[in-house]
Design a protein around this motif. Structure first.
Motif, PDB file in Angstrom:
ATOM      1  N   GLY A   1       0.824  -1.206   0.000  1.00  0.00           N
ATOM      2  CA  GLY A   1       0.000   0.000   0.000  1.00  0.00           C
ATOM      3  C   GLY A   1       0.853   1.249   0.000  1.00  0.00           C
ATOM      4  N   GLY A   2       0.347   2.299  -0.605  1.00  0.00           N
ATOM      5  CA  GLY A   2       1.080   3.563  -0.602  1.00  0.00           C
ATOM      6  C   GLY A   2       0.687   4.435  -1.777  1.00  0.00           C
ATOM      7  N   TYR A   3       1.467   5.452  -1.999  1.00  0.00           N
ATOM      8  CA  TYR A   3       1.128   6.439  -3.018  1.00  0.00           C
ATOM      9  C   TYR A   3       2.234   6.596  -4.055  1.00  0.00           C
ATOM     10  CZ  TYR A   3      -2.858   8.131  -0.310  1.00  0.00           C
ATOM     11  OH  TYR A   3      -4.052   8.222   0.349  1.00  0.00           O
ATOM     12  N   LEU A   4       1.813   6.755  -5.301  1.00  0.00           N
ATOM     13  CA  LEU A   4       2.688   7.308  -6.316  1.00  0.00           C
ATOM     14  C   LEU A   4       2.450   8.816  -6.284  1.00  0.00           C
ATOM     15  CD1 LEU A   4       2.175   4.964  -9.440  1.00  0.00           C
ATOM     16  CD2 LEU A   4       3.631   4.624  -7.443  1.00  0.00           C
ATOM     17  N   VAL A   5       3.520   9.557  -6.203  1.00  0.00           N
ATOM     18  CA  VAL A   5       3.432  11.020  -6.105  1.00  0.00           C
ATOM     19  C   VAL A   5       4.177  11.598  -7.306  1.00  0.00           C
ATOM     20  CG1 VAL A   5       3.798  12.996  -4.587  1.00  0.00           C
ATOM     21  CG2 VAL A   5       3.522  10.710  -3.600  1.00  0.00           C
ATOM     22  N   PRO A   6       3.462  11.879  -8.402  1.00  0.00           N
ATOM     23  CA  PRO A   6       4.153  12.203  -9.651  1.00  0.00           C
ATOM     24  C   PRO A   6       4.979  13.485  -9.619  1.00  0.00           C
ATOM     25  CG  PRO A   6       1.882  11.589 -10.087  1.00  0.00           C
ATOM     26  CD  PRO A   6       2.026  11.755  -8.601  1.00  0.00           C
ATOM     27  N   ASP A   7       4.537  14.457  -8.814  1.00  0.00           N
ATOM     28  CA  ASP A   7       5.178  15.761  -8.924  1.00  0.00           C
ATOM     29  C   ASP A   7       5.546  16.276  -7.535  1.00  0.00           C
ATOM     30  OD1 ASP A   7       5.438  18.016 -11.189  1.00  0.00           O
ATOM     31  OD2 ASP A   7       4.987  18.969  -9.270  1.00  0.00           O
ATOM     32  N   GLU A   8       6.649  17.000  -7.498  1.00  0.00           N
ATOM     33  CA  GLU A   8       7.122  17.542  -6.216  1.00  0.00           C
ATOM     34  C   GLU A   8       6.069  18.417  -5.545  1.00  0.00           C
ATOM     35  OE1 GLU A   8      10.887  19.383  -6.753  1.00  0.00           O
ATOM     36  OE2 GLU A   8      11.339  19.444  -4.605  1.00  0.00           O
ATOM     37  N   SER A   9       5.234  19.063  -6.359  1.00  0.00           N
ATOM     38  CA  SER A   9       4.221  19.961  -5.795  1.00  0.00           C
ATOM     39  C   SER A   9       3.199  19.211  -4.932  1.00  0.00           C
ATOM     40  CB  SER A   9       3.486  20.702  -6.921  1.00  0.00           C
ATOM     41  OG  SER A   9       2.774  19.775  -7.722  1.00  0.00           O
ATOM     42  N   LEU A  10       3.124  17.901  -5.118  1.00  0.00           N
ATOM     43  CA  LEU A  10       2.164  17.112  -4.344  1.00  0.00           C
ATOM     44  C   LEU A  10       2.762  16.542  -3.054  1.00  0.00           C
ATOM     45  CD1 LEU A  10       0.505  15.096  -7.250  1.00  0.00           C
ATOM     46  CD2 LEU A  10      -0.525  16.969  -5.960  1.00  0.00           C
ATOM     47  N   THR A  11       4.063  16.731  -2.906  1.00  0.00           N
ATOM     48  CA  THR A  11       4.742  16.132  -1.757  1.00  0.00           C
ATOM     49  C   THR A  11       4.083  16.551  -0.439  1.00  0.00           C
ATOM     50  OG1 THR A  11       6.836  16.053  -2.933  1.00  0.00           O
ATOM     51  CG2 THR A  11       6.939  16.005  -0.523  1.00  0.00           C
ATOM     52  N   TRP A  12       3.881  17.869  -0.280  1.00  0.00           N
ATOM     53  CA  TRP A  12       3.326  18.343   0.989  1.00  0.00           C
ATOM     54  C   TRP A  12       1.816  18.173   1.048  1.00  0.00           C
ATOM     55  CZ3 TRP A  12       5.798  18.446   5.261  1.00  0.00           C
ATOM     56  CH2 TRP A  12       7.193  18.560   5.234  1.00  0.00           C
ATOM     57  N   VAL A  13       1.190  18.002  -0.096  1.00  0.00           N
ATOM     58  CA  VAL A  13      -0.240  17.668  -0.079  1.00  0.00           C
ATOM     59  C   VAL A  13      -0.435  16.348   0.661  1.00  0.00           C
ATOM     60  CG1 VAL A  13      -2.224  16.989  -1.493  1.00  0.00           C
ATOM     61  CG2 VAL A  13      -0.790  18.928  -2.199  1.00  0.00           C
ATOM     62  N   LEU A  14       0.365  15.352   0.287  1.00  0.00           N
ATOM     63  CA  LEU A  14       0.236  14.036   0.925  1.00  0.00           C
ATOM     64  C   LEU A  14       0.665  14.091   2.392  1.00  0.00           C
ATOM     65  CD1 LEU A  14      -0.365  11.030   0.815  1.00  0.00           C
ATOM     66  CD2 LEU A  14       1.929  10.657  -0.129  1.00  0.00           C
ATOM     67  N   ARG A  15       1.779  14.775   2.645  1.00  0.00           N
ATOM     68  CA  ARG A  15       2.263  14.825   4.036  1.00  0.00           C
ATOM     69  C   ARG A  15       1.264  15.567   4.933  1.00  0.00           C
ATOM     70  NH1 ARG A  15       8.551  16.098   2.368  1.00  0.00           N
ATOM     71  NH2 ARG A  15       9.113  13.935   1.931  1.00  0.00           N
ATOM     72  N   ASP A  16       0.714  16.665   4.416  1.00  0.00           N
ATOM     73  CA  ASP A  16      -0.263  17.418   5.218  1.00  0.00           C
ATOM     74  C   ASP A  16      -1.544  16.602   5.425  1.00  0.00           C
ATOM     75  OD1 ASP A  16       1.488  19.505   5.406  1.00  0.00           O
ATOM     76  OD2 ASP A  16       0.574  20.712   3.827  1.00  0.00           O
ATOM     77  N   MET A  17      -1.912  15.868   4.395  1.00  0.00           N
ATOM     78  CA  MET A  17      -3.099  15.019   4.494  1.00  0.00           C
ATOM     79  C   MET A  17      -2.925  14.012   5.633  1.00  0.00           C
ATOM     80  SD  MET A  17      -4.585  12.728   1.327  1.00  0.00           S
ATOM     81  CE  MET A  17      -4.460  14.093   0.205  1.00  0.00           C
ATOM     82  N   ARG A  18      -1.794  13.343   5.629  1.00  0.00           N
ATOM     83  CA  ARG A  18      -1.551  12.334   6.666  1.00  0.00           C
ATOM     84  C   ARG A  18      -1.432  12.972   8.054  1.00  0.00           C
ATOM     85  NH1 ARG A  18       2.731   8.922   3.141  1.00  0.00           N
ATOM     86  NH2 ARG A  18       1.347   7.283   2.401  1.00  0.00           N
ATOM     87  N   SER A  19      -0.774  14.121   8.098  1.00  0.00           N
ATOM     88  CA  SER A  19      -0.622  14.787   9.402  1.00  0.00           C
ATOM     89  C   SER A  19      -1.980  15.142   9.973  1.00  0.00           C
ATOM     90  CB  SER A  19       0.221  16.059   9.246  1.00  0.00           C
ATOM     91  OG  SER A  19       1.504  15.732   8.817  1.00  0.00           O
ATOM     92  N   SER A  20      -2.850  15.657   9.118  1.00  0.00           N
ATOM     93  CA  SER A  20      -4.178  16.059   9.612  1.00  0.00           C
ATOM     94  C   SER A  20      -4.985  14.833  10.034  1.00  0.00           C
ATOM     95  CB  SER A  20      -4.923  16.860   8.545  1.00  0.00           C
ATOM     96  OG  SER A  20      -5.164  16.078   7.406  1.00  0.00           O
ATOM     97  N   TRP A  21      -4.864  13.752   9.308  1.00  0.00           N
ATOM     98  CA  TRP A  21      -5.574  12.525   9.691  1.00  0.00           C
ATOM     99  C   TRP A  21      -5.068  12.025  11.035  1.00  0.00           C
ATOM    100  CZ3 TRP A  21      -4.757   9.856   4.297  1.00  0.00           C
ATOM    101  CH2 TRP A  21      -5.676  10.381   3.393  1.00  0.00           C
ATOM    102  N   ALA A  22      -3.740  11.997  11.174  1.00  0.00           N
ATOM    103  CA  ALA A  22      -3.155  11.488  12.425  1.00  0.00           C
ATOM    104  C   ALA A  22      -3.577  12.365  13.598  1.00  0.00           C
ATOM    105  CB  ALA A  22      -1.633  11.437  12.303  1.00  0.00           C
ATOM    106  N   ALA A  23      -3.581  13.692  13.388  1.00  0.00           N
ATOM    107  CA  ALA A  23      -3.938  14.606  14.479  1.00  0.00           C
ATOM    108  C   ALA A  23      -5.394  14.425  14.897  1.00  0.00           C
ATOM    109  CB  ALA A  23      -3.684  16.041  14.046  1.00  0.00           C
ATOM    110  N   ARG A  24      -6.256  14.225  13.918  1.00  0.00           N
ATOM    111  CA  ARG A  24      -7.689  14.093  14.228  1.00  0.00           C
ATOM    112  C   ARG A  24      -8.008  12.763  14.902  1.00  0.00           C
ATOM    113  NH1 ARG A  24     -10.691  17.840  10.982  1.00  0.00           N
ATOM    114  NH2 ARG A  24     -12.527  16.540  11.034  1.00  0.00           N
ATOM    115  N   ASN A  25      -7.136  11.781  14.687  1.00  0.00           N
ATOM    116  CA  ASN A  25      -7.412  10.460  15.259  1.00  0.00           C
ATOM    117  C   ASN A  25      -6.568  10.163  16.492  1.00  0.00           C
ATOM    118  OD1 ASN A  25      -9.309   8.706  13.389  1.00  0.00           O
ATOM    119  ND2 ASN A  25      -8.139  10.099  12.080  1.00  0.00           N
ATOM    120  N   ARG A  26      -5.863  11.196  16.978  1.00  0.00           N
ATOM    121  CA  ARG A  26      -4.996  10.986  18.133  1.00  0.00           C
ATOM    122  C   ARG A  26      -5.819  10.742  19.384  1.00  0.00           C
ATOM    123  NH1 ARG A  26      -1.000  15.321  17.408  1.00  0.00           N
ATOM    124  NH2 ARG A  26      -0.052  14.018  15.844  1.00  0.00           N
TER     125      ARG A  26
END
Lengths: 112, 116
Positions: free
Chosen positions: B91-116
């Protein structure tokens, strides 16, 4: 570039990038598109083509577990950063010989 | 948080055991992710699901940069070919462009924070 020196991956990408009709065929009927390059795919194998887009995250998910208890095992996880600069194959290891045949089929006499 | 109980591992387990959840995720990835994680950040991005199947070979072609489809660009994009052969799944993500790097990281951070 001669076909012996050009890989299947490069040839496929070049045609997809340069030929809009081929790109459409590749997405709608990948088996026929590959056949046009001399690459045959076994009848029992499906081909899923993704023309990566720079604005899209591709979430790769595992197959359904054969047994419920298998689903509870911790899954191997990966992220592939800057995958837009890569040609990626994703498949069960059981189909690795199919990929080998596809590469050999292109090398051995396609229609490029 | 151990591997056995984190929200990401739990999501993969559900994807593996629940055909209906899996189908909803494939058909509407944003809604499917929101269903599990409770939130999806706004942004100028799309999500597609690549579902591993026992009878399927997926080919993810490289993406041109700024419409550059020159021979040099093709050479550069195809210089690296990656064979991802799974046994019981990955499981995981293909991240085609550098511009999406923080989109994915922010997405995961927000999910983790909300489920803490």
């Amino acid at each position: 570039m001669s076909q012996e020196k050009q890989t299947l991956e490069r040839a496929l990408t070049a045609r997809a990038w340069h030929d809009p009709d081929f790109a459409r065929l590749l997405e709608s009927d990948p088996r026929s598109a590959l056949a046009a390059m001399g690459v045959e795919v076994s009848d029992n194998v499906k081909i899923d083509i993704r023309m990566q887009r720079r604005d899209t995250l591709y979430f790769v998910i595992p197959p359904l577990a054969e047994r419920r208890e298998d689903a509870e095992r911790v899954l191997n996880q990966m992220d592939m950063w800057q995958s837009g600069d890569l040609f990626c194959w994703i498949m069960p290891q059981a189909l690795k010989l199919e990929l080998l045949r596809m590469r050999q089929g292109y090398r051995g006499g396609g229609h490029e | 948080m151990s591997d056995e109980q984190d929200i990401f591992t739990d999501h993969y387990a559900r994807i593996r055991r629940d055909p209906a959840l899996r189908r909803r995720l494939i058909e509407d990835p944003v809604a499917g992710l929101k269903e599990h994680f409770g939130f999806m950040p706004d942004g100028d991005y799309r999500i597609e699901v690549i579902a591993q199947e026992p009878d399927t070979i997926t080919i993810a072609l490289p993406a041109p940069v700024d419409g550059d489809t020159s021979d040099e660009a093709i050479d550069a994009a195809c210089r690296r070919v990656y064979d991802m052969l799974f046994t019981d799944g990955i499981g995981g993500y293909l991240v085609p462009d550098e511009s999406l790097t923080w989109v994915l990281r922010d997405m995961r951070s927000s999910w983790a924070a909300r489920n803490r």
